[in-house]
Design an enzyme around this catalytic site. Sequence first.
Site: not given
Length: 157
Positions: A46-47
């Site tokens: 997600c980052t």
Amino acid sequence: MALENDTQAPDFDLANQFGEHVRLSDFRGRKPVALVFFPLAFSSTCTGELCALRDNLSLFQQHGVELIGISVDSKATLRAWAEEEGYDFTLLADFWPHGAVAKEYGVFLEEKGFANRATFVIDAKGVIRASFITAPGQARSVEEYRAALDEVLPVSV
């Protein structure tokens, strides 16, 4: 099952990373929106995905699109993550009722307790014009966003 293209996007009211309430209907008649559901803040995939969006924010701006990320994280978690990564776009907390908006869009993974990686491009009338979902653990590419935006929304001048 995820909502299909050419259907009205369900309205919602969620707190952003600053505690301010954001409604999808606030954008109706004003500008298109890209809703980006993601599983969890601070996770590696997600980052990476949201950093790619941060680094390509001009892609959304060129199309006049409001970029909005949504996860089941709390607004405090989203704020800390946004500050750490320098995200200059809205992150919404689908925290309580847990995953309610992700469920309305058909992308909540009950067995995991969070949303799948799903993107919905919604026009200014509130209609879903493009969407894409990746397999669990698979990041979305900037090219998928570019293709969806180019297909359904003209570039703003």
